[in-house]
Design an enzyme around this catalytic site. Structure first.
Site, PDB file in Angstrom:
ATOM      1  N   HIS A  45      28.980 -29.533   4.438  1.00 48.78           N
ATOM      2  CA  HIS A  45      27.863 -30.370   3.990  1.00 48.78           C
ATOM      3  C   HIS A  45      28.393 -31.776   3.728  1.00 48.78           C
ATOM      4  O   HIS A  45      29.578 -31.971   3.461  1.00 48.78           O
ATOM      5  CB  HIS A  45      27.242 -29.795   2.719  1.00 48.78           C
ATOM      6  CG  HIS A  45      26.791 -28.373   2.864  1.00 48.78           C
ATOM      7  ND1 HIS A  45      25.724 -28.001   3.655  1.00 48.78           N
ATOM      8  CD2 HIS A  45      27.278 -27.226   2.337  1.00 48.78           C
ATOM      9  CE1 HIS A  45      25.566 -26.691   3.588  1.00 48.78           C
ATOM     10  NE2 HIS A  45      26.494 -26.191   2.805  1.00 48.78           N
ATOM     11  N   GLU A 148      28.490 -14.626   2.003  1.00 50.31           N
ATOM     12  CA  GLU A 148      27.338 -15.354   1.460  1.00 50.31           C
ATOM     13  C   GLU A 148      26.019 -15.012   2.143  1.00 50.31           C
ATOM     14  O   GLU A 148      25.074 -15.797   2.093  1.00 50.31           O
ATOM     15  CB  GLU A 148      27.591 -16.862   1.524  1.00 50.31           C
ATOM     16  CG  GLU A 148      28.041 -17.384   2.881  1.00 50.31           C
ATOM     17  CD  GLU A 148      28.384 -18.865   2.839  1.00 50.31           C
ATOM     18  OE1 GLU A 148      27.983 -19.562   1.881  1.00 50.31           O
ATOM     19  OE2 GLU A 148      29.044 -19.335   3.784  1.00 50.31           O
ATOM     20  N   ASP A 174      23.615 -19.096  -1.094  1.00 49.57           N
ATOM     21  CA  ASP A 174      23.235 -18.689   0.254  1.00 49.57           C
ATOM     22  C   ASP A 174      22.956 -17.195   0.329  1.00 49.57           C
ATOM     23  O   ASP A 174      22.111 -16.758   1.124  1.00 49.57           O
ATOM     24  CB  ASP A 174      24.338 -19.071   1.248  1.00 49.57           C
ATOM     25  CG  ASP A 174      24.319 -20.561   1.563  1.00 49.57           C
ATOM     26  OD1 ASP A 174      23.227 -21.134   1.634  1.00 49.57           O
ATOM     27  OD2 ASP A 174      25.398 -21.146   1.738  1.00 49.57           O
TER      28      ASP A 174
END
Length: 259
Positions: A45, A148, A174
């Protein structure tokens, strides 16, 4: 690489870390000065690139800090290039199966364990330390899959059986999203799943990591037995501290100007 971190994990001590989302190498320098055990530079990210990884690694030189990278994907290029600039390992996102983890092995390890190519970049001191690095890298580098998603949880036993697996890292946000609770950190059932993953990994001699969102949560995760606990992200910690101080001073933190 990673000796200090591995020693803590082997002694069942909690190694505290920091998620790095800023390009400012001073963040890593201060983390090292404060005795933080590890950092994870987040490429999945945000906007950080390989040049940023290199500056953070330079800032960590001379410390016991483990510098991990979370690549943007499981593909060859980001993993290979992060290692070539000198990362001490990778926290790889969205590993859903043992097959996916094995595919990452191909990118991560030199032959005979994988197919990583040999280059003359920063990791081998521009070729000056090539023989020593390539001889030891397969044993020294740290590959950590993120658990996740619901699918990863269903395939957990197979993932935990993978070769050379020392640590897994949990992603509650997530995981929650994959179960329909988008935007929740620990949606329905996820808190229990986190502890189940921790237990099942521990039973195999594998440590587990997780991000804490507060001091209290970091203490809880330590006491639960998590081997790697992130204290938060660099920017997140700054926001948390500023908000705490502003609120203590009676300032409104939802507006544009506090002072």
């Amino acid at each position: 690489m990673n000796e200090a971190l591995r020693n803590k994990l082997a002694a069942n001590e909690t190694a505290f870390g920091l998620w790095v989302t800023s390009e400012a190498s001073a963040v890593t320098e201060v983390a090292g000065l404060l005795g933080i055990d590890w950092i994870c530079i987040d490429m999945e990210h945000g906007y950080l690139d390989y040049r940023d990884i290199q500056t953070h690694l330079s800032a960590a030189r001379g410390t016991n800090l483990t510098v991990l990278v979370r690549p943007p994907s499981q593909e060859l290029e980001p993993i290979k290039r992060a290692l070539d600039v000198g990362a001490h390992g990778a926290i790889v996102p969205l590993i859903d199966s043992a097959e996916e983890l094995h595919a990452v092995h191909e990118h991560f390890y030199y032959p005979p364990l994988g197919r990583r190519g040999i280059g003359g970049e920063r990791s081998v001191k521009w070729g000056l330390d090539l023989e020593q690095y390539v001889t030891n890298a397969n044993d020294e580098l740290l590959l950590i899959p993120m658990i996740e998603t619901q699918r990863a949880y269903e395939n957990l036993d197979e993932i935990l059986s993978a070769d050379k697996l020392e640590t897994v890292f949990l992603g509650p946000g997530d995981m929650s999203a994959s179960r329909g609770a988008v935007g929740e950190w620990e949606g329905p059932g996820v808190a229990e799943m986190n502890l189940d993953i921790l237990r099942r990994a521990t039973d195999r001699g594998i440590s587990s990591g997780i991000v804490a969102r507060s001091t209290e949560e970091a203490i809880t995760r330590r006491d639960q037995g998590f081997g790697m606990v992130s204290l938060g992200s660099d920017i997140g910690l700054m926001i948390r501290q500023i908000k705490t101080m502003a609120e203590a001073l009676g300032k409104e933190t939802t507006g544009h100007r506090w002072f």
